[in-house]
Design a protein around this motif. Structure first.
Motif, PDB file in Angstrom:
ATOM      1  N   LEU A 124     -62.966 -31.513 -60.740  1.00 45.12           N
ATOM      2  CA  LEU A 124     -62.624 -32.779 -60.080  1.00 45.12           C
ATOM      3  C   LEU A 124     -61.698 -32.588 -58.892  1.00 45.12           C
ATOM      4  CD1 LEU A 124     -61.862 -34.843 -63.321  1.00 45.12           C
ATOM      5  CD2 LEU A 124     -63.946 -34.996 -61.929  1.00 45.12           C
ATOM      6  N   GLY A 125     -61.104 -31.402 -58.780  1.00 47.06           N
ATOM      7  CA  GLY A 125     -60.195 -31.128 -57.660  1.00 47.06           C
ATOM      8  C   GLY A 125     -59.062 -32.136 -57.607  1.00 47.06           C
ATOM      9  N   ALA A 126     -58.804 -32.665 -56.417  1.00 50.34           N
ATOM     10  CA  ALA A 126     -57.676 -33.571 -56.227  1.00 50.34           C
ATOM     11  C   ALA A 126     -57.872 -34.920 -56.892  1.00 50.34           C
ATOM     12  CB  ALA A 126     -57.414 -33.764 -54.727  1.00 50.34           C
ATOM     13  N   ASN A 127     -59.102 -35.225 -57.312  1.00 46.73           N
ATOM     14  CA  ASN A 127     -59.346 -36.489 -58.001  1.00 46.73           C
ATOM     15  C   ASN A 127     -58.823 -36.496 -59.438  1.00 46.73           C
ATOM     16  OD1 ASN A 127     -60.759 -38.371 -56.211  1.00 46.73           O
ATOM     17  ND2 ASN A 127     -62.241 -36.701 -56.049  1.00 46.73           N
ATOM     18  N   ILE A 185     -64.534 -30.308 -79.344  1.00 44.90           N
ATOM     19  CA  ILE A 185     -63.683 -30.877 -78.295  1.00 44.90           C
ATOM     20  C   ILE A 185     -64.224 -30.502 -76.916  1.00 44.90           C
ATOM     21  CG2 ILE A 185     -61.364 -30.769 -77.263  1.00 44.90           C
ATOM     22  CD1 ILE A 185     -60.280 -30.369 -80.145  1.00 44.90           C
ATOM     23  N   THR A 186     -64.587 -29.242 -76.746  1.00 48.24           N
ATOM     24  CA  THR A 186     -65.109 -28.795 -75.461  1.00 48.24           C
ATOM     25  C   THR A 186     -66.384 -29.556 -75.090  1.00 48.24           C
ATOM     26  OG1 THR A 186     -64.234 -26.599 -75.923  1.00 48.24           O
ATOM     27  CG2 THR A 186     -65.850 -26.760 -74.156  1.00 48.24           C
ATOM     28  N   SER A 187     -67.250 -29.790 -76.075  1.00 42.17           N
ATOM     29  CA  SER A 187     -68.497 -30.446 -75.702  1.00 42.17           C
ATOM     30  C   SER A 187     -68.263 -31.921 -75.373  1.00 42.17           C
ATOM     31  CB  SER A 187     -69.590 -30.237 -76.761  1.00 42.17           C
ATOM     32  OG  SER A 187     -69.478 -31.198 -77.757  1.00 42.17           O
ATOM     33  N   LYS A 188     -67.313 -32.545 -76.088  1.00 45.37           N
ATOM     34  CA  LYS A 188     -66.955 -33.928 -75.723  1.00 45.37           C
ATOM     35  C   LYS A 188     -66.401 -33.996 -74.294  1.00 45.37           C
ATOM     36  CE  LYS A 188     -65.642 -35.976 -80.178  1.00 45.37           C
ATOM     37  NZ  LYS A 188     -64.485 -36.323 -81.014  1.00 45.37           N
ATOM     38  N   LEU A 189     -65.543 -33.012 -73.976  1.00 45.75           N
ATOM     39  CA  LEU A 189     -64.918 -32.977 -72.652  1.00 45.75           C
ATOM     40  C   LEU A 189     -65.962 -32.760 -71.558  1.00 45.75           C
ATOM     41  CD1 LEU A 189     -61.676 -30.909 -73.306  1.00 45.75           C
ATOM     42  CD2 LEU A 189     -61.794 -33.152 -72.173  1.00 45.75           C
ATOM     43  N   THR A 190     -66.867 -31.812 -71.802  1.00 45.29           N
ATOM     44  CA  THR A 190     -67.888 -31.510 -70.801  1.00 45.29           C
ATOM     45  C   THR A 190     -68.727 -32.745 -70.507  1.00 45.29           C
ATOM     46  OG1 THR A 190     -67.964 -29.325 -71.781  1.00 45.29           O
ATOM     47  CG2 THR A 190     -69.719 -29.876 -70.239  1.00 45.29           C
ATOM     48  N   GLN A 191     -69.112 -33.434 -71.580  1.00 46.46           N
ATOM     49  CA  GLN A 191     -69.929 -34.626 -71.403  1.00 46.46           C
ATOM     50  C   GLN A 191     -69.157 -35.710 -70.644  1.00 46.46           C
ATOM     51  OE1 GLN A 191     -71.053 -36.489 -75.089  1.00 46.46           O
ATOM     52  NE2 GLN A 191     -72.419 -37.940 -74.052  1.00 46.46           N
ATOM     53  N   PHE A 192     -67.910 -35.886 -70.998  1.00 47.35           N
ATOM     54  CA  PHE A 192     -67.088 -36.921 -70.358  1.00 47.35           C
ATOM     55  C   PHE A 192     -66.898 -36.640 -68.867  1.00 47.35           C
ATOM     56  CE2 PHE A 192     -62.997 -38.988 -69.318  1.00 47.35           C
ATOM     57  CZ  PHE A 192     -63.203 -40.249 -69.841  1.00 47.35           C
ATOM     58  N   ILE A 193     -66.569 -35.393 -68.553  1.00 45.14           N
ATOM     59  CA  ILE A 193     -66.337 -35.041 -67.146  1.00 45.14           C
ATOM     60  C   ILE A 193     -67.653 -35.097 -66.362  1.00 45.14           C
ATOM     61  CG2 ILE A 193     -65.537 -33.209 -65.585  1.00 45.14           C
ATOM     62  CD1 ILE A 193     -63.242 -34.357 -67.140  1.00 45.14           C
ATOM     63  N   ASP A 194     -68.735 -34.636 -66.968  1.00 49.45           N
ATOM     64  CA  ASP A 194     -70.056 -34.709 -66.326  1.00 49.45           C
ATOM     65  C   ASP A 194     -70.385 -36.133 -65.904  1.00 49.45           C
ATOM     66  OD1 ASP A 194     -70.644 -32.099 -66.390  1.00 49.45           O
ATOM     67  OD2 ASP A 194     -72.255 -32.210 -67.885  1.00 49.45           O
ATOM     68  N   GLN A 195     -70.269 -37.036 -66.864  1.00 48.60           N
ATOM     69  CA  GLN A 195     -70.550 -38.448 -66.593  1.00 48.60           C
ATOM     70  C   GLN A 195     -69.683 -38.978 -65.469  1.00 48.60           C
ATOM     71  OE1 GLN A 195     -69.782 -40.610 -70.148  1.00 48.60           O
ATOM     72  NE2 GLN A 195     -71.806 -40.235 -71.056  1.00 48.60           N
ATOM     73  N   SER A 223     -67.937 -37.245 -63.185  1.00 49.77           N
ATOM     74  CA  SER A 223     -67.998 -36.597 -61.873  1.00 49.77           C
ATOM     75  C   SER A 223     -69.330 -36.859 -61.201  1.00 49.77           C
ATOM     76  CB  SER A 223     -67.730 -35.090 -61.991  1.00 49.77           C
ATOM     77  OG  SER A 223     -68.706 -34.485 -62.805  1.00 49.77           O
ATOM     78  N   SER A 224     -70.358 -37.214 -61.980  1.00 45.62           N
ATOM     79  CA  SER A 224     -71.637 -37.527 -61.342  1.00 45.62           C
ATOM     80  C   SER A 224     -71.534 -38.847 -60.589  1.00 45.62           C
ATOM     81  CB  SER A 224     -72.763 -37.585 -62.369  1.00 45.62           C
ATOM     82  OG  SER A 224     -72.515 -38.642 -63.255  1.00 45.62           O
ATOM     83  N   SER A 225     -70.561 -39.658 -60.951  1.00 46.62           N
ATOM     84  CA  SER A 225     -70.370 -40.892 -60.182  1.00 46.62           C
ATOM     85  C   SER A 225     -69.463 -40.665 -58.976  1.00 46.62           C
ATOM     86  CB  SER A 225     -69.799 -41.991 -61.088  1.00 46.62           C
ATOM     87  OG  SER A 225     -68.573 -41.567 -61.651  1.00 46.62           O
ATOM     88  N   LEU A 226     -69.123 -39.393 -58.742  1.00 47.54           N
ATOM     89  CA  LEU A 226     -68.283 -39.037 -57.581  1.00 47.54           C
ATOM     90  C   LEU A 226     -68.948 -39.443 -56.275  1.00 47.54           C
ATOM     91  CD1 LEU A 226     -66.819 -35.483 -58.324  1.00 47.54           C
ATOM     92  CD2 LEU A 226     -65.544 -37.559 -57.759  1.00 47.54           C
ATOM     93  N   SER A 227     -70.279 -39.241 -56.230  1.00 50.58           N
ATOM     94  CA  SER A 227     -70.983 -39.510 -54.978  1.00 50.58           C
ATOM     95  C   SER A 227     -71.544 -40.924 -54.961  1.00 50.58           C
ATOM     96  CB  SER A 227     -72.129 -38.508 -54.829  1.00 50.58           C
ATOM     97  OG  SER A 227     -72.895 -38.521 -56.025  1.00 50.58           O
ATOM     98  N   ARG A 287     -61.799 -41.355 -60.213  1.00 50.75           N
ATOM     99  CA  ARG A 287     -60.657 -40.512 -60.567  1.00 50.75           C
ATOM    100  C   ARG A 287     -60.510 -40.423 -62.076  1.00 50.75           C
ATOM    101  NH1 ARG A 287     -56.136 -43.003 -56.492  1.00 50.75           N
ATOM    102  NH2 ARG A 287     -57.374 -42.938 -54.576  1.00 50.75           N
ATOM    103  N   VAL A 288     -60.051 -39.269 -62.529  1.00 47.62           N
ATOM    104  CA  VAL A 288     -59.849 -39.068 -63.963  1.00 47.62           C
ATOM    105  C   VAL A 288     -58.401 -38.655 -64.200  1.00 47.62           C
ATOM    106  CG1 VAL A 288     -60.528 -37.750 -66.004  1.00 47.62           C
ATOM    107  CG2 VAL A 288     -62.254 -38.366 -64.304  1.00 47.62           C
ATOM    108  N   VAL A 289     -57.742 -39.329 -65.128  1.00 43.34           N
ATOM    109  CA  VAL A 289     -56.373 -38.947 -65.474  1.00 43.34           C
ATOM    110  C   VAL A 289     -56.319 -38.519 -66.940  1.00 43.34           C
ATOM    111  CG1 VAL A 289     -55.713 -41.350 -66.002  1.00 43.34           C
ATOM    112  CG2 VAL A 289     -53.932 -39.654 -65.499  1.00 43.34           C
ATOM    113  N   CYS A 290     -55.605 -37.433 -67.190  1.00 50.04           N
ATOM    114  CA  CYS A 290     -55.306 -37.035 -68.561  1.00 50.04           C
ATOM    115  C   CYS A 290     -53.920 -37.569 -68.903  1.00 50.04           C
ATOM    116  CB  CYS A 290     -55.341 -35.509 -68.684  1.00 50.04           C
ATOM    117  SG  CYS A 290     -54.643 -34.925 -70.244  1.00 50.04           S
TER     118      CYS A 290
END
Lengths: 308, 308
Positions: B171-174, B20-30, B32-36, B43-46
């Protein structure tokens, strides 16, 4: 019988009772008219499957549930159909359905894909399983050999079971009950139940649950006195399993009790009757313990019919 | 915090935590890299969805369940995706999935048929719904915009929620939490739980359930201090609904609370914030109340990001 009467009198009315009764009547009519057919009498088994729920509030937000995937009932239904029985499958909504065991949890999203020209296509790896499921299921239902009736609460379960037993009476010894559902032992009587959601502000929650009346007795004595009746006993503690199965056999006058332990239930069951305890194993890792189990029960049912 | 610590310490270990952690890391990485990226921050919502179960026995045969079809969470996920959010869908196994709302309960057996040459074919009447479900679902998942994580027990739910919150911190406030799941208020602490199936022979069953620690506080303060947090309040008694929503807002320092009553929850919700209570209605019988609700929340989230 007082407990039973008060259980049914205080239970919420079964919705859709007329519709269920008319489906049952039609199903039994079709199957009993072939009683005198050249292929010999048709046997009908009622297979119950999945766990019942017990509401804790009348406008139900919380309930107690009994664990059961419905795998046993669904698999057994397939083997009964294969043995020439017609099946009334009284099943918990959302549990395992006959012929769907080898599919993933969410077949639509996991087995299918869209082609480039926007057609639906089953993935090669699931193709056989999906075809088998659809083909066998449709054949059984449209052939009038499989009637599926869903339930959720214990109130629905017992009311529908009573309707089924009443309809099956006309079949005499050709009827069988195979009671694999995980039925709640405890419940909150409807009239003593909270109307609204129980509030959590005020500390721990104390609950007193009443015992569900032992309906197996009522089934054998009143609802289905002439049918062949098989019940199940599931325990997590194997030390007490056989003793409890034996007790159930005698107390409820079952014709057979299938004893199984939670952790080994897919490999081994023990068929307990008046005369013997027979261990039934699956042949190998790719086969089902239900295959030899149903064979054995069909034989016992044949003997029962002959002796009636 | 003592209650919380002891809840987690006594909880059964989460299976599959590494995966689960590795799926999450990959998902957030992908995501958040589009943040810039030129399209602005992503934005990401759970979204949490469905009810949690509370086991009553360690080798679980019986459990208390909270009613929830998962309809709210699944529908909201669709509207969040439509609004450009990526979604982590923390959902109860077997509940409603995004894009599957207009399908029957058992789509495989109810929507498909075999043709004469043994091909699988979707029935005309369900054709559009099935295609849409498969197309939209695959697009979201394979596009890296939707990550689905299933749970069953409250122990799994809270442990996975903590993992999600930890991964989303970057992701902070996003980041947003949209907590639509129906979480148990009461539970049996694992170490005081019966190991084996509770026996029914000895009269009524008395149970004492402990309160689940109020994890919303912990989420806001420790797990996700910088995210935008929305919780839900469901009641069957509308008299106490708004008062309870208000209390939750203040007590747990939520940014918004969605108040809904069981019987009207598909037509109307009330969005409670520090400054106002806004009634949100669906436009008509064929539309979803989640459409205006998510619009409103996306606006509030934008303001929140601007002010951070």
């Amino acid at each position: 019988m007082d407990e039973t009467t008060s259980f049914f009198e205080s239970a919420p009315l079964l919705k859709d009772a007329d519709n269920i009764t008319s489906k049952l009547t039609q199903f039994i009519d079709q199957n009993s008219s072939s009683l005198s057919g050249s292929s010999g009498p048709r046997r009908v088994v009622c297979v119950t499957s999945g766990g019942t729920t017990v509401p804790l509030e009348q406008r139900c937000v919380r309930y107690i549930d009994n664990f059961s995937s419905g795998h046993r009932g669904a698999t057994s239904t397939e083997y009964f159909l294969k043995s020439g029985y017609s099946v009334i499958f009284l099943n918990r909504r959302g549990t395992c359905q006959p012929y769907c065991r080898s599919l993933p949890d969410d077949p639509l999203l996991e087995c299918f894909e869209l082609t480039n020209d926007s057609c639906i296509q089953v993935q090669e790896s699931h193709s056989e399983a999906v075809k088998t499921a659809i083909r066998e299921h449709h054949a059984a239902v449209s052939g009038g050999l499989l009637l599926k009736l869903p339930f959720t609460t214990i109130f629905e379960y017992l009311q529908i079971l009573r309707l089924i037993a009443t309809s099956m009476k006309i079949l005499g010894a050709n009827g069988m009950f195979y009671l694999a559902a995980a039925v709640s032992d405890f419940y909150v009587p409807w009239d003593s139940m909270a109307v609204h959601k129980i509030q959590s502000a005020s500390g721990p929650l104390d609950m007193r649950l009443a015992q569900v009346p032992k309906m197996l007795s009522v089934l054998r004595k009143e609802w289905a006195p002439t049918a062949f009746c098989v019940s199940f006993k599931l325990e997590t503690d194997k030390e007490i399993l056989l003793e409890k199965a034996d007790k159930a056999l005698k107390r409820y006058k079952m014709h057979a009790v299938v004893a199984n332990e939670l952790s080994t239930r897919k490999e081994l069951v023990i068929l307990v009757t008046d005369t013997a305890k027979v261990s039934v194993y699956r042949e190998n890792h790719n086969s089902d313990v239900e295959s030899p189990l149903i064979k054995l029960l069909v034989d016992k049912h044949s003997t029962f019919i002959k002796n009636t």
